[in-house]
Scaffold this active site. Structure first.
Site, PDB file in Angstrom:
ATOM      1  N   ASN A  51       0.828  -1.211   0.000  1.00  0.00           N
ATOM      2  CA  ASN A  51       0.000   0.000   0.000  1.00  0.00           C
ATOM      3  C   ASN A  51       0.860   1.257   0.000  1.00  0.00           C
ATOM      4  O   ASN A  51       0.584   2.224  -0.728  1.00  0.00           O
ATOM      5  CB  ASN A  51      -0.905   0.014   1.233  1.00  0.00           C
ATOM      6  CG  ASN A  51      -2.073  -0.941   1.136  1.00  0.00           C
ATOM      7  OD1 ASN A  51      -2.332  -1.514   0.086  1.00  0.00           O
ATOM      8  ND2 ASN A  51      -2.777  -1.124   2.233  1.00  0.00           N
ATOM      9  N   ARG A 383     -11.852  -4.491 -13.296  1.00  0.00           N
ATOM     10  CA  ARG A 383     -10.597  -5.227 -13.165  1.00  0.00           C
ATOM     11  C   ARG A 383     -10.847  -6.649 -13.632  1.00  0.00           C
ATOM     12  O   ARG A 383     -11.750  -7.313 -13.143  1.00  0.00           O
ATOM     13  CB  ARG A 383     -10.089  -5.238 -11.724  1.00  0.00           C
ATOM     14  CG  ARG A 383      -9.722  -3.856 -11.192  1.00  0.00           C
ATOM     15  CD  ARG A 383      -8.980  -3.960  -9.874  1.00  0.00           C
ATOM     16  NE  ARG A 383      -8.814  -2.667  -9.260  1.00  0.00           N
ATOM     17  CZ  ARG A 383      -7.818  -1.830  -9.516  1.00  0.00           C
ATOM     18  NH1 ARG A 383      -6.905  -2.157 -10.407  1.00  0.00           N
ATOM     19  NH2 ARG A 383      -7.728  -0.664  -8.896  1.00  0.00           N
ATOM     20  N   ARG A 413      -6.467   1.589 -12.145  1.00  0.00           N
ATOM     21  CA  ARG A 413      -5.036   1.803 -11.904  1.00  0.00           C
ATOM     22  C   ARG A 413      -4.275   0.511 -11.629  1.00  0.00           C
ATOM     23  O   ARG A 413      -4.693  -0.310 -10.819  1.00  0.00           O
ATOM     24  CB  ARG A 413      -4.853   2.777 -10.741  1.00  0.00           C
ATOM     25  CG  ARG A 413      -3.399   3.155 -10.477  1.00  0.00           C
ATOM     26  CD  ARG A 413      -3.305   4.318  -9.527  1.00  0.00           C
ATOM     27  NE  ARG A 413      -3.653   5.567 -10.172  1.00  0.00           N
ATOM     28  CZ  ARG A 413      -4.393   6.516  -9.597  1.00  0.00           C
ATOM     29  NH1 ARG A 413      -4.883   6.320  -8.398  1.00  0.00           N
ATOM     30  NH2 ARG A 413      -4.643   7.635 -10.228  1.00  0.00           N
ATOM     31  N   HIS A 443     -16.714   2.703 -12.337  1.00  0.00           N
ATOM     32  CA  HIS A 443     -16.418   1.714 -11.309  1.00  0.00           C
ATOM     33  C   HIS A 443     -17.592   0.756 -11.076  1.00  0.00           C
ATOM     34  O   HIS A 443     -17.488  -0.194 -10.312  1.00  0.00           O
ATOM     35  CB  HIS A 443     -16.046   2.428 -10.002  1.00  0.00           C
ATOM     36  CG  HIS A 443     -15.288   1.590  -9.031  1.00  0.00           C
ATOM     37  ND1 HIS A 443     -15.894   0.940  -7.977  1.00  0.00           N
ATOM     38  CD2 HIS A 443     -13.974   1.283  -8.950  1.00  0.00           C
ATOM     39  CE1 HIS A 443     -14.986   0.275  -7.291  1.00  0.00           C
ATOM     40  NE2 HIS A 443     -13.810   0.457  -7.852  1.00  0.00           N
TER      41      HIS A 443
END
Length: 447
Positions: A51, A383, A413, A443
């Site tokens: 992270n 994704r 991303r 999204h």
């Protein structure tokens, strides 16, 4: 009572500092011996480290860009870019110290007590060190490219998240000191098993592990046979990996994203991880040639790049992991005998992931692809996994003559490259593919 106006900075929480507080809570999970099995705590430490890397690649990189552009505007909570960077550095240094204490003084002793021990090459027997040297020559040596840095050789390029050894050498014939860099190969596991390297068949209750950089550093003489190794120090760097897209000017979003992915490895360095033992002269050499400032340098006694600790989850130690949870499937049955459409005609079905299985969703798309009564499928993809059954089903539907339209969000991303591969594969079989909407990131998960 006097009401303060909404412009009062004290009413707001800084976005960047708030994220660091969130990541600290991830780190604190690694400290909870009362709550998590040992390898699950190791996993949380790895997640914290991963992270933090992404945070620097995206969030800190953006603030660095503001600083370079001499932007002094304050955020709504009252911070200039320089003030944000100073606050970030103070918090990150405190968190790195906490991570080091957790890893060195807590997790490593606990792992050793459970028969999982990190050792140094120098701690092995002479016979074991010889076999490790042979392993190095066969498996690691071919992947290494030593690069010198002197008046006749430019400073070598170093890619994002790369582990490197900075090496000071002495040419004893010319009585000269030289600097070289060796990149630790990312193609091999970061954590190596001693018994696998040495070919040992001894029966032992202990799993011995060694860092690959220690194996490389212990065998540098094979790379520099006519030099004396004065010292070698490990370092790691993080580069700006954000993709800047001027969408009003991007006529071809796919091409723009592809160019952005390629440019990631060349972004400005935003963090340099070193050990406190690295000499000041070597630090200055790296700082000057990487074009960074002292505030970009972070020293820690722990090995850099601890996201690699996720590799330990592959150990066959179920006693040190959470008991696996099998998600419930409210739509049970063999998908060849069980029709999802019939099930949802009877009543609505609510799936609560991850406690309920995702398999019914996969089966819905698969059955829709094969059902002659289904004429079209329209879906968003955010994704996409490397082996996605949903995408395979959509491709089969298109090949069967159904109208298939998919919106692939290219701006997911760090999954942009994977999404581009799947988008092209879908186009190849006749799927109508759209690449998001200008100014937005899609999204939603909709089919």
């Amino acid at each position: 009572m006097e009401l303060r106006p909404f412009s009062d900075p004290s009413l707001y929480v800084n976005r960047e500092l708030s994220w660091l507080h969130f990541n600290r809570r991830v780190l604190e999970e690694a400290l909870r011996a009362d709550l998590h099995p040992l390898l699950e705590r190791v996993k949380f430490l790895a997640i914290f480290s991963s992270n933090l890397d992404e945070y620097f690649m995206i969030r800190v990189a953006g603030i660095e860009n503001q600083l370079e552009a001499h932007i002094t505007d304050r955020t709504i909570d009252g911070h200039t870019p320089a003030e944000q960077l100073a606050a970030i550095r103070a918090i990150v240094q405190e968190q790195l110290a906490l991570r080091h204490n957790c890893f060195t003084n807590d997790l490593l002793p606990a792992l050793k007590a459970e028969g999982i021990e990190f050792v140094r090459v120098s701690d092995l027997t002479a016979a074991e060190q010889h076999r490790v040297s042979l392993y190095f020559r066969k498996e690691i040596y071919p992947l290494l490219t030593p690069l010198a840095f002197d008046t006749g050789h430019p400073f070598p390029f170093m890619s994002n998240q790369s582990l490197n050894l900075a090496i000071e050498l002495e040419d004893e014939e010319k009585n000269q000191l030289k600097f070289a860099r060796v990149k630790v190969p990312a193609l091999l596991p970061r954590i190596l098993h001693v018994e696998q390297m040495t070919g040992s068949h001894r029966v032992s209750s202990t799993t011995r592990l060694v860092w690959i950089e220690d194996v490389v550093a212990s065998n540098l003489a094979q790379l520099f046979p006519e030099m004396r190794i004065v010292q070698a120090h490990l370092f790691r760097l993080i580069r700006n990996a954000d993709i800047e897209i001027e969408e009003d000017e991007a006529g071809d979003l796919l091409k723009t994203i592809e160019e952005g992915i390629r440019s990631r490895r060349y972004g400005n360095v935003v963090r340099l991880d070193i050990a406190p033992t690295m000499p000041q002269a070597m630090q200055e050499l790296l700082i000057n040639n990487l074009g960074i400032q002292a505030h970009n340098v972070y020293a820690s006694d722990s090995p850099p790049g601890l996201d690699c600790l996720m590799e330990l989850l592959a150990l066959e130690r179920p006693d040190l992991k959470d008991v696996p949870v099998t998600p419930a499937n409210p739509l049970t049955g063999n998908p060849r005998q069980h029709n999802i459409f019939n099930a949802i005609k009877k009543k609505d079905r609510l799936l609560y992931h991850p406690y309920d299985s995702f398999q019914p969703v996969v089966e819905l798309v698969e059955q829709a692809a094969a059902d002659p009564n289904v004429l079209s499928i329209k879906q968003t993809l955010y994704r996409v996994g490397s082996n996605s059954p949903v995408v395979r089903a959509l491709m089969k539907a298109a090949e069967a003559g159904k109208q298939v339209a998919v919106l692939v969000e290219l701006k997911a991303r760090f999954d942009e490259g994977n999404n581009i591969v799947w988008a092209r594969a879908l186009e190849d079989v006749g799927v109508h593919v759209a690449y998001g909407l200008p100014g937005y990131k899609i999204h939603a998960k909709l089919t």
